[in-house]
Design an enzyme around this catalytic site. Sequence first.
Site, PDB file in Angstrom:
ATOM      1  CE  LYS A 187      37.610   2.699  16.963  1.00  0.00           C
ATOM      2  NZ  LYS A 187      36.163   2.676  17.064  1.00  0.00           N
ATOM      3  CD  GLU A 193      43.380  -2.851  30.582  1.00  0.00           C
ATOM      4  OE1 GLU A 193      43.578  -1.904  29.781  1.00  0.00           O
ATOM      5  OE2 GLU A 193      42.360  -2.932  31.292  1.00  0.00           O
ATOM      6  N   GLY A 245      35.122  -1.148  18.249  1.00  0.00           N
ATOM      7  CA  GLY A 245      36.024  -2.197  18.729  1.00  0.00           C
ATOM      8  C   GLY A 245      35.381  -3.574  18.731  1.00  0.00           C
ATOM      9  NE  ARG A 246      29.764  -2.491  21.635  1.00  0.00           N
ATOM     10  CZ  ARG A 246      30.120  -1.253  21.951  1.00  0.00           C
ATOM     11  NH1 ARG A 246      31.362  -0.998  22.314  1.00  0.00           N
ATOM     12  NH2 ARG A 246      29.264  -0.257  21.918  1.00  0.00           N
ATOM     13  CD  GLU A 331      32.525  -2.300  25.345  1.00  0.00           C
ATOM     14  OE1 GLU A 331      33.293  -2.379  26.329  1.00  0.00           O
ATOM     15  OE2 GLU A 331      32.930  -2.435  24.178  1.00  0.00           O
ATOM     16  CG  HIS A 362      27.244 -32.786  33.872  1.00  0.00           C
ATOM     17  ND1 HIS A 362      26.617 -33.923  34.335  1.00  0.00           N
ATOM     18  CD2 HIS A 362      27.211 -32.867  32.518  1.00  0.00           C
ATOM     19  CE1 HIS A 362      26.261 -34.673  33.308  1.00  0.00           C
ATOM     20  NE2 HIS A 362      26.608 -34.047  32.190  1.00  0.00           N
ATOM     21  CE  LYS A 490      38.830   1.964  28.978  1.00  0.00           C
ATOM     22  NZ  LYS A 490      38.753   2.347  27.583  1.00  0.00           N
TER      23      LYS A 490
HETATM   24  O1  F6P Z   1      37.287  -0.158  27.440  1.00  0.00           O
HETATM   25  C1  F6P Z   1      36.441  -0.671  26.493  1.00  0.00           C
HETATM   26  C2  F6P Z   1      37.086  -0.700  25.143  1.00  0.00           C
HETATM   27  O2  F6P Z   1      37.185   0.578  24.631  1.00  0.00           O
HETATM   28  C3  F6P Z   1      36.321  -1.600  24.188  1.00  0.00           C
HETATM   29  O3  F6P Z   1      35.227  -0.990  23.628  1.00  0.00           O
HETATM   30  C4  F6P Z   1      37.380  -1.987  23.226  1.00  0.00           C
HETATM   31  O4  F6P Z   1      37.025  -3.096  22.463  1.00  0.00           O
HETATM   32  C5  F6P Z   1      38.528  -2.249  24.171  1.00  0.00           C
HETATM   33  O5  F6P Z   1      38.384  -1.270  25.180  1.00  0.00           O
HETATM   34  C6  F6P Z   1      39.899  -2.192  23.571  1.00  0.00           C
HETATM   35  O6  F6P Z   1      40.161  -0.948  23.008  1.00  0.00           O
HETATM   36  P1  F6P Z   1      41.367  -0.734  22.023  1.00  0.00           P
HETATM   37  O7  F6P Z   1      41.159  -1.590  20.845  1.00  0.00           O
HETATM   38  O8  F6P Z   1      41.355   0.731  21.691  1.00  0.00           O
HETATM   39  O9  F6P Z   1      42.633  -1.116  22.757  1.00  0.00           O
END
Ligand code: F6P
Length: 528
Positions: A187, A193, A245-246, A331, A362, A490
């Site tokens: 987003k 990452e 995002g979620r 979240e 199990h 972060k």
């Molecule tokens: O760090 C949390 C977050 O902002 C989530 O809410 C989001 O889904 C995820 O990181 C990834 O964010 P992006 O889509 O901006 O890379």
Amino acid sequence: MWDKLKDLAARETRIESLFAEDQTRAQSFSAQTGDMLFDYSKTAIDAAARDALLDLAAASGWEERRDAMFSGAPINETEGRAVLHTALRNLDGDPVLQDGTDVMPEVLAVLDRMARFADQFRASKITDVVNIGIGGSDLGPAMAARALSPYHDGPRVHFVSNVDGAHIADTLRGCDARTTLVIVASKTFTTIETMTNARTAKAWMVDQGGDPATQFAAVSTALDKTEAFGIPADRVFGFEDWVGGRYSMWGPIGLSLMIAIGPKAFRAFLRGGQEMDRHMRSAKGTDNMPLMLALVGIWHRQVCDYASRAVLPYDERLGRLPAYLQQLEMESNGKSVRMDGTRLDIPSGPIVWGEPGTNGQHAFYQLIHQGTDVIPCEFMVAANGHEADLGHHHDLLVANCFAQSEALMRGRDLDAARAKVADSFEGAELERQAAHRVFAGNRPSTTLIYPLLDPATLGQIIALYEHRVFIEGVILGINSYDQWGVELGKELATALGPVVTGEASAEDKDGSTRQLVAYRLAHRTSAT
Ligand code: F6P
């Protein structure tokens, strides 16, 4: 109101006895929409408790809040944003106004563009699609791609999220750079990452003879950043900041899923979500499935004080659903401050966890049955599996699912436990052995059951849980749509970057962090 609910919970109702008192309990403590049935009769919620929960919901003004959400009001008040992921599945295009402008023409145009793009790649030499994203830009499509594997008829899809190089290395090892499409899904297009993995994938593609200019696509709200990364505009799918995002898998973040299952099945998934929206907006009181799921959640977490909730899909293909719901619920509702800035004086949302059945039986069900904590369980199961030719497998799966909710509720008393071991022991040893075989029972569970896990049903399930989170958030008075709690880690990770490589000093850190940094530097074998 909370006091009244607490008093009701303190009655120590025996769930089994509720069935004895009310022959129609199963039907009256269930909600149905379409073919989907949500049975919450195996909880201690009785008519009085349910009435009190419904009063609580009414007093929260959740229906007004719902209407505000659907109408594009900025209900994400800490970020000043609307919450309109529902517009992404509004397939009939009924107007949705955002600042006076109807967002639907653009939403539907992007969906059509996605479909053309997906069809183009489904018909091309592309054999593998690698979606690089994390959190909401990964869990939704990854969960759904696995859930809908019987519908895959396109290229293979892979999901890379972790910054751990192992994830991208293991994934790319199985791909041919000349026939792989990489989708960078973020987003913000700043997530460390994702950007680290995207750069690694680009270098791999160049190195292995692929062409990033034609084999990279992006999904983002930050179109300036996708351009700076070198992805041509015709391979970029934008969305607006009113999609959290979620909550984003319904739109361009679902591109990898659409390529895997095709635009038609993807639209069926959207249609399922839209059906749940309609139900949530029109069904009243106990007929409203998301409302009742939310009230069961409130009862268990905020009234009974049970800290966690187990999500137990009896469906191997829903193996990533617990992780998806972890993000969605934790979240969204893991907050300790209300919308107005005051402290929340009741528990926030629960810990959400789980694994598919029967595997969990199990592994960790021992604690659910006999541990000292009560863990409400949310079972889900399809009446039919996709493997009709393997008939008996699904019968066993369903029997196990039903058996667990029955066992949790009924338990086994001391007399029954004694009878179990009476042939093998006697006297004090019989008593000792019997005590270990007692199940307290009275452990609450719900079951969501549907005919078959197809795209529309998955859409219904995800929208159901989204609305549950929304209603619980309104009742708690919190903002379910921000996530400030992830920021501090972060920031500290960015500051620690040069420290863990020895380029910067750790001296301003605490003793534990200094020790860990020293260990890392002492044992570091390469400067990667
Ligand atoms: O760090 C949390 C977050 O902002 C989530 O809410 C989001 O889904 C995820 O990181 C990834 O964010 P992006 O889509 O901006 O890379």
